[in-house]
Design a protein around this motif. Structure first.
Motif, mmCIF file in Angstrom:
data_model
loop_
_atom_site.group_PDB
_atom_site.id
_atom_site.type_symbol
_atom_site.label_atom_id
_atom_site.label_comp_id
_atom_site.label_asym_id
_atom_site.label_seq_id
_atom_site.Cartn_x
_atom_site.Cartn_y
_atom_site.Cartn_z
ATOM 1 N N ALA A 20 0.799 -1.164 -0.054
ATOM 2 C CA ALA A 20 -0.030 0.098 0.077
ATOM 3 C C ALA A 20 0.900 1.375 0.083
ATOM 4 C CB ALA A 20 -0.889 0.102 1.094
ATOM 5 N N LEU A 21 1.777 1.269 0.713
ATOM 6 C CA LEU A 21 2.828 2.382 0.814
ATOM 7 C C LEU A 21 3.345 2.628 -0.470
ATOM 8 C CD1 LEU A 21 4.454 2.109 4.264
ATOM 9 C CD2 LEU A 21 2.836 3.710 3.709
ATOM 10 N N THR A 73 1.063 4.107 -2.945
ATOM 11 C CA THR A 73 0.679 5.497 -2.876
ATOM 12 C C THR A 73 1.714 6.369 -2.943
ATOM 13 O OG1 THR A 73 1.081 5.373 -0.208
ATOM 14 C CG2 THR A 73 -1.222 4.909 -1.054
ATOM 15 N N GLY A 74 3.070 6.019 -3.041
ATOM 16 C CA GLY A 74 4.227 6.798 -3.336
ATOM 17 C C GLY A 74 4.759 7.352 -2.094
ATOM 18 N N PHE A 75 4.512 6.599 -1.004
ATOM 19 C CA PHE A 75 5.013 7.296 0.091
ATOM 20 C C PHE A 75 6.670 7.182 0.470
ATOM 21 C CE2 PHE A 75 6.469 6.552 4.633
ATOM 22 C CZ PHE A 75 5.949 7.657 5.055
ATOM 23 N N THR A 76 7.115 8.216 0.657
ATOM 24 C CA THR A 76 8.630 8.140 0.862
ATOM 25 C C THR A 76 8.904 8.849 2.246
ATOM 26 O OG1 THR A 76 8.873 10.333 -0.480
ATOM 27 C CG2 THR A 76 9.123 8.178 -1.553
ATOM 28 N N TRP A 77 9.910 8.435 2.814
ATOM 29 C CA TRP A 77 10.522 8.973 4.125
ATOM 30 C C TRP A 77 11.171 10.114 3.998
ATOM 31 C CZ3 TRP A 77 8.698 7.095 8.346
ATOM 32 C CH2 TRP A 77 8.138 5.940 8.381
ATOM 33 N N LYS A 78 10.831 11.415 4.777
ATOM 34 C CA LYS A 78 11.712 12.437 4.418
ATOM 35 C C LYS A 78 12.961 12.671 5.341
ATOM 36 C CE LYS A 78 7.348 15.175 3.627
ATOM 37 N NZ LYS A 78 6.651 16.469 4.081
#
Length: 284
Positions: free
Chosen positions: A87-88, A91-96
């Protein structure tokens, strides 16, 4: 949900429904259409659908589907973890990059004289508090502070011989009075695994040392028993060879004895029959 909800068993029925609902939501977040399960649905069908979606993501499934019926455990956590990662990714989730706050360190400079004054003041406060609360109790910190002050005052007399002004009898009485309070007893906790490990090592060393000594005695006893058995076998063979003709004679005598017993039984049967006839003749 707490972080250990799917790790420990609390309510299997509720946990299974929450697991299926959360898995369906994560599959939908990963871009796959998935119908939200209901409580009346077949558990086997729901689990099969969830595992099919998990395999479609390229995730390996090396456990039977029955492991997920409880709704908790290692397999349930593995399925949810894989679905959450997919799922991450979708959604294109990336850690900053982390942003660390700037901390300003306050430097406090204390001169040596101020530190000594503060320490002496603290020791004096401790002496006053202890003297007010417990008059009959000897505090080691107070004695240390008094000794320190007396050493400082007598620093000019270092060349003189130190001589105690305390009465030895009074000192011994005070020691006897406070001695029970100075004893420190350390209670060993039987649940400490380190103690058990040390005991296991000690027992292992004892067993190994005893085994070496005992094995030597057993090997020696085994050798003696083996030699004795060989002697008995050789003696038995010698006796059999020497007494073979006597054994043959004994067997012949046994055969003759058997024949004689048979003849005796036949003769005794005839005597009994004749005795019966004689008794009948006498009665007539």
């Amino acid at each position: 949900l707490n972080r250990h909800y799917f790790a420990l068993p609390t309510n299997p029925g509720e946990q299974f429904f929450v697991f299926c609902t959360l898995a369906a939501w994560l599959i939908a977040k990963a871009g796959r259409p998935f119908e939200r399960p209901q409580e009346s649905d077949d558990p086997n069908a729901v689990i099969s659908n969830v595992l099919s979606e998990l395999r479609s993501f390229g995730r390996p499934v090396d456990f039977p589907p029955s492991k997920l019926k409880a709704g908790y455990g290692e397999q349930a956590c593995y399925v949810l973890d894989c679905l959450a990662e997919e799922a991450l990714k979708y959604t294109g989730f990336t850690w900053k990059r982390p942003v660390y706050p700037k901390e300003e360190l306050e430097e406090e400079e204390i001169t040596e004289e101020d530190a000594e004054l503060t320490l002496n003041k603290l020791e004096e406060d401790v002496v006053e508090e202890e003297s007010d609360s417990e008059e009959n109790f000897i505090d080691l910190n107070v004695l240390k502070a008094q000794t320190h002050r007396s050493d400082v005052n007598d620093s000019a007399k270092q060349e003189e011989i130190l001589q105690s002004t305390t009465d030895a009898a009074e000192w011994n009485l005070e020691v006897e009075r406070v001695l029970p309070q100075l004893k420190v007893t350390v209670r060993t906790d039987n649940k400490d695994w380190r103690i058990h490990v040390d005991q296991m090592h000690q027992h292992q060393d004892g067993i190994e040392s005893s085994l070496k000594e005992t094995k030597g005695y057993l090997d020696k006893l085994h050798n003696e028993i083996s030699r004795t058995l060989e002697k008995i076998n050789s003696r038995e063979r010698y006796i059999n060879n020497q007494l073979e003709h006597l054994v043959q004679e004994y067997r012949s005598a046994q055969a003759l004895l058997s024949e004689a017993k048979e003849k005796y039984q036949e003769g005794s049967g005839g005597v009994v029959e004749r005795t019966r006839v004689l008794s009948e003749v006498k009665h007539i």
